[in-house]
Design a protein around this motif. Structure first.
Motif, PDB file in Angstrom:
ATOM      1  N   MET B   1      83.408  33.874  26.111  1.00 18.10           N
ATOM      2  CA  MET B   1      82.822  35.148  26.051  1.00 18.10           C
ATOM      3  C   MET B   1      81.412  35.222  25.745  1.00 18.10           C
ATOM      4  O   MET B   1      80.999  34.147  25.273  1.00 18.10           O
ATOM      5  CB  MET B   1      83.525  35.914  24.680  1.00 18.10           C
ATOM      6  N   ALA B   2      80.656  35.995  26.643  1.00 18.39           N
ATOM      7  CA  ALA B   2      79.421  35.963  26.555  1.00 18.39           C
ATOM      8  C   ALA B   2      78.812  36.689  25.034  1.00 18.39           C
ATOM      9  O   ALA B   2      79.567  36.806  24.216  1.00 18.39           O
ATOM     10  CB  ALA B   2      78.727  37.074  27.644  1.00 18.39           C
ATOM     11  N   THR B   3      77.351  36.411  24.916  1.00 16.32           N
ATOM     12  CA  THR B   3      77.161  36.841  23.571  1.00 16.32           C
ATOM     13  C   THR B   3      77.262  38.055  23.271  1.00 16.32           C
ATOM     14  O   THR B   3      76.585  39.130  23.930  1.00 16.32           O
ATOM     15  CB  THR B   3      75.764  36.437  23.401  1.00 16.32           C
TER      16      THR B   3
ATOM     17  N   VAL C  13      78.368  33.893  13.993  1.00 17.54           N
ATOM     18  CA  VAL C  13      78.846  32.553  13.761  1.00 17.54           C
ATOM     19  C   VAL C  13      77.891  31.691  14.568  1.00 17.54           C
ATOM     20  O   VAL C  13      77.571  31.986  15.854  1.00 17.54           O
ATOM     21  CB  VAL C  13      80.234  32.281  14.257  1.00 17.54           C
ATOM     22  N   ARG C  14      77.256  30.598  13.963  1.00 15.66           N
ATOM     23  CA  ARG C  14      76.624  29.800  14.763  1.00 15.66           C
ATOM     24  C   ARG C  14      77.650  28.397  15.200  1.00 15.66           C
ATOM     25  O   ARG C  14      78.314  28.013  14.450  1.00 15.66           O
ATOM     26  CB  ARG C  14      75.443  28.748  13.882  1.00 15.66           C
ATOM     27  N   SER C  15      77.760  28.373  16.569  1.00 20.90           N
ATOM     28  CA  SER C  15      78.684  27.713  16.911  1.00 20.90           C
ATOM     29  C   SER C  15      78.541  26.110  16.846  1.00 20.90           C
ATOM     30  O   SER C  15      79.306  25.208  16.825  1.00 20.90           O
ATOM     31  CB  SER C  15      79.116  28.050  18.415  1.00 20.90           C
ATOM     32  N   ARG C  16      77.239  25.790  17.074  1.00 24.25           N
ATOM     33  CA  ARG C  16      76.634  24.580  17.042  1.00 24.25           C
ATOM     34  C   ARG C  16      75.356  24.486  16.660  1.00 24.25           C
ATOM     35  O   ARG C  16      74.657  25.500  16.669  1.00 24.25           O
ATOM     36  CB  ARG C  16      76.635  23.772  18.367  1.00 24.25           C
ATOM     37  N   ARG C  17      74.786  23.285  15.902  1.00 22.29           N
ATOM     38  CA  ARG C  17      73.423  23.277  15.514  1.00 22.29           C
ATOM     39  C   ARG C  17      72.538  23.266  16.887  1.00 22.29           C
ATOM     40  O   ARG C  17      72.961  22.611  17.878  1.00 22.29           O
ATOM     41  CB  ARG C  17      73.192  22.008  14.811  1.00 22.29           C
ATOM     42  N   LEU C  19      71.948  26.272  18.325  1.00 24.91           N
ATOM     43  CA  LEU C  19      71.989  27.600  18.849  1.00 24.91           C
ATOM     44  C   LEU C  19      72.216  28.602  17.834  1.00 24.91           C
ATOM     45  O   LEU C  19      72.095  28.448  16.578  1.00 24.91           O
ATOM     46  CB  LEU C  19      73.828  27.586  19.433  1.00 24.91           C
ATOM     47  N   SER C  20      71.767  29.801  18.247  1.00 22.19           N
ATOM     48  CA  SER C  20      71.578  30.854  17.401  1.00 22.19           C
ATOM     49  C   SER C  20      72.969  31.422  16.870  1.00 22.19           C
ATOM     50  O   SER C  20      73.880  31.264  17.482  1.00 22.19           O
ATOM     51  CB  SER C  20      70.692  31.959  17.741  1.00 22.19           C
ATOM     52  N   VAL C  50      79.715  26.285  12.633  1.00 25.23           N
ATOM     53  CA  VAL C  50      78.911  25.223  11.611  1.00 25.23           C
ATOM     54  C   VAL C  50      78.277  26.132  10.522  1.00 25.23           C
ATOM     55  O   VAL C  50      77.664  25.650   9.761  1.00 25.23           O
ATOM     56  CB  VAL C  50      77.977  24.400  12.205  1.00 25.23           C
ATOM     57  N   SER C  51      78.147  27.379  11.008  1.00 25.20           N
ATOM     58  CA  SER C  51      77.469  28.332   9.722  1.00 25.20           C
ATOM     59  C   SER C  51      77.770  29.786  10.063  1.00 25.20           C
ATOM     60  O   SER C  51      78.211  30.070  11.250  1.00 25.20           O
ATOM     61  CB  SER C  51      75.730  28.162  10.095  1.00 25.20           C
TER      62      SER C  51
END
Lengths: 245, 338, 95
Positions: B1-3, C13-17, C19-20, C50-51
């Motif tokens: 899914m895109a942002t 949700v931050r999916s990985r460190r 990334l925003s 992760v956040s």
């Protein structure tokens, strides 16, 4: 078919005790599926149940074949605490059971994880799961205890009713060396009393174990609801001897 | 899914922009039509025709209700799952259904209805859920048949919804479809184990497929010429394919899968049609479909009363948490003022 | 009918460190602490994060579709903001 595993090696007895706790509590939480008080809580309870089932599978596999142990043992061969086999009751009873058990499990796995015994790897993972379960139970204890008059009364009844199953947790488990059980018990009492106090609940004062001398869950002696639970859990597996699923 | 951008719900989920005045409606309608024609997504605060909004609320609510009612027939087997591996899989699957219900109720809430309202309508029998969940799960094999056939039919229906014209619904469906593929595969694997197992297990699997095949075909809805909502939904790009088209796609997928399972589908008329390039299949008993839809299925009453009971028994818990939050926020406000 | 009166929260949700945080969806919760936990249980159960941030939906101020043109169109005719606007002789590197 009797499949009580050979309890001659020390870690087996401990693996069964810890594994059965996780297995049985996971099963009880699984009974909530489809009728939790709110949809968000369906997801939360299932996460806890799945963590516990994962722990149970690792622990039972240390003692033998996980499915033989879960589905083919007789009631007397289960080594879980009587606390975890207690029926769900209302949500307050489920939360009180979670509070008592997850504080215990968190403290115990924390100690096991810092040792170098056979359970250290499992405990290292389980301690994080238990920390979350404990937090979940504490959050709900606070909300139910300090919520409405009704929720307060229900939560007080629940913590009182399950109190007599908590003493058993601190009987030394054969094979868990290096655990300071009296110290564990003090830490547990402090933690539980702190949460109950913040939740405006009165910490129960009655005896923490039954008067009956025959023993308790760790010795294979269980309460009436457990037999029914096992009958349901084991029926299908036992109806097809030798089948794979 | 895109942002996915933050949902445009300023002022709460019920806020949306009504046309400024009757004279503007035509312009809004033109803009809406152009966006749909260009395959752009409609987002919550965009103007949309009332009927489009009502159709989406009805469809998304029905979909959400299906997820949470659909937990019951499978949860029926969690406590009896025959191995710990299967038990973990089933618990995770039923949990996913709760999650999918949540995603979908959230999508519906962007249209200006609350989850409570929708649940009230479900409990009062004024909104529907998929009739398939009014069939009972009588054996363990039913868990497999639901995964393979019911979830398979649902996926066939749902994959095109990932491109639905309404943004929040499409985004929810992307997430759901990703998670659903595990559901179908576990069901297939479960049936395969039974089919290759003891004669009793094989018979259990065949019996389940016999009972679930026809109801699964009915999940695609009535034939195109009798479907009351289809044409408008296609025009709005809420729906992308007709009921019959999707049903045919599903049959074509299932026949070879059944062969690999070593199970038969209970339809003597099922055969490959070289000319059409599709499998022909027998006539569906639509009277059964309408009966179940109207409430005369084997489990309608049971499913709904269990759902109501869970909701009612949970009321004191929800009230307690709300009361606690109110006390707590008052405390905080007081502290800030001080 | 009893209603929960639990407000709606938006979940990021931050999916990985590195990334925003990205909008993942929404949920109901009585307060921020449970909103965070519900978000963890619902939106990261397959290791997606992760956040997490949770924000009351009512706290979000959104631009209105009516203001779409004055808000966003003026930015469309300023190609000189983009590097492709500029012609650089062939062979010039590191620009």
């Amino acid at each position: 078919m009797t499949t009580t595993p050979a309890a001659d090696t020390v870690p087996t007895a401990a693996a069964l005790a810890l594994g059965d706790d996780a297995l049985v509590l996971s099963h009880r939480l699984g009974e909530w599926a489809g009728h939790a008080p709110v949809l968000e809580e369906e997801v939360a309870l299932a996460n806890i149940a799945l963590d516990l089932l994962g722990q149970a599978r690792v622990l039972l596999s240390m003692a033998g074949d996980e499915d033989e142990l879960a589905f083919l043992r007789e009631e007397r061969a289960f080594r879980n605490l009587q606390l975890v086999e207690q029926p769900n009751g209302d949500f307050a009873h489920t939360i009180a059971r979670q509070l008592y058990f997850s504080v215990y499990q968190h403290l115990l796995h924390d100690r096991l994880a810092s040792g170098d015994g056979p359970f250290a790897p499992l405990a290292g993972k389980a301690v994080k799961e238990a920390a979350y379960h404990r937090d979940h139970a504490e959050q709900w204890t606070l909300r139910l205890g300090d919520g409405t008059d009704e929720s307060h009364a229900r939560m007080q009844r629940a913590v009182d009713a399950l109190w007599r199953f908590t003493g058993e947790m601190f009987q030394p488990v054969e094979g868990l060396d290096g655990i300071d059980w009296p110290g564990l018990e003090r830490a547990w009492l402090d933690a539980v009393q702190d949460v109950l106090g913040r939740a405006t609940l009165t910490p129960p004062e009655g005896p923490r174990s039954g008067a009956w001398r025959a023993g308790a869950g760790r010795q294979g002696l269980h309460t009436e609801p457990f037999g029914r639970m096992l009958a349901e859990m084991q029926h299908l597996h036992r109806s097809h001897p030798g089948a794979t699923w | 899914m895109a942002t996915a951008a933050a949902r445009d719900t300023a002022g709460g989920p019920t806020a949306y922009d009504a046309p400024a005045g009757p004279g503007d409606t035509d312009a809004f309608q033109r803009a809406f039509d152009a966006a749909v024609a260009a395959d752009e997504r409609i987002e919550p605060r965009d103007w949309m025709p009332d009927a489009y909004r009502a159709t989406l609320v009805r469809q998304i609510a029905q979909h959400a209700h299906s997820e949470i009612i659909g937990m019951q027939p499978e949860a029926n087997w969690i406590t009896r799952a025959p191995s710990l591996r299967r038990k973990a899989i089933l618990m995770a699957k039923v949990q996913d259904e709760a999650g999918h219900g949540l995603y979908l109720y959230s999508a519906a809430e962007t249209l200006g209805v609350s989850r409570d309202e929708l649940l009230d309508k479900l409990h009062a029998g004024r909104q529907k859920y998929s009739s398939i969940f009014n069939y009972p799960t009588l054996t363990w094999a039913d868990v497999g048949a639901i995964g393979w056939l019911v979830d398979g039919a649902a996926i066939t229906n749902q994959v095109p919804l990932c491109r639905c014209s309404y943004g929040p619904y499409a985004r929810a469906m992307v997430r759901i479809c990703k998670e659903e593929s595990f559901h179908q595969r576990q069901g297939y694997e479960l049936l395969l184990a039974l089919s290759k197992g003891t004669p009793e297990q094989h018979a259990m699997a065949q019996d389940a497929v016999d009972r679930w095949w026809w109801p699964s075909l009915m999940m695609f809805g009535p034939p195109d010429d009798e479907s009351q909502h289809s044409a408008q939904s296609m025009a709005w790009k809420i729906k992308r394919h007709s009921n019959d088209e999707l049903r045919q796609r599903f049959v074509d997928i299932c026949v070879p899968q059944a062969e690999s399972l070593g199970l038969t589908l209970p339809d003597p008329d099922l055969r490959w049609n070289e000319e059409r390039g599709h499998y022909d299949f027998g006539a569906i008993d639509w009277s059964e479909f309408w009966d179940v839809l109207k409430g005369d299925g084997p489990c309608n009453e049971q499913r709904l009363s269990r759902r109501r009971q869970a909701h009612e028994e949970g009321a004191w818990v929800r009230e307690a948490a709300a009361a606690h939050a109110a006390k707590h926020s008052n405390d905080e406000t007081g502290a800030t003022r001080a | 009918m009893t209603h929960t009166d639990w407000p709606l929260w938006e979940v990021f949700v931050r999916s990985r460190r590195g990334l925003s945080h990205t909008h993942a969806g929404s949920l109901h919760a009585p307060d921020a602490e449970l909103a965070l936990r519900n978000a963890r249980d619902l939106y990261t159960r397959r290791g997606e994060g992760v956040s997490i941030w949770v924000v009351p939906s009512s706290a979000i101020t959104a631009s209105s579709p009516d203001e779409k043109d004055p808000f966003f169109e003026p930015a469309a005719d300023k190609p000189y903001r983009h590097p492709t606007f500029y012609e650089i002789p062939e062979g010039v590197q590191h620009l």
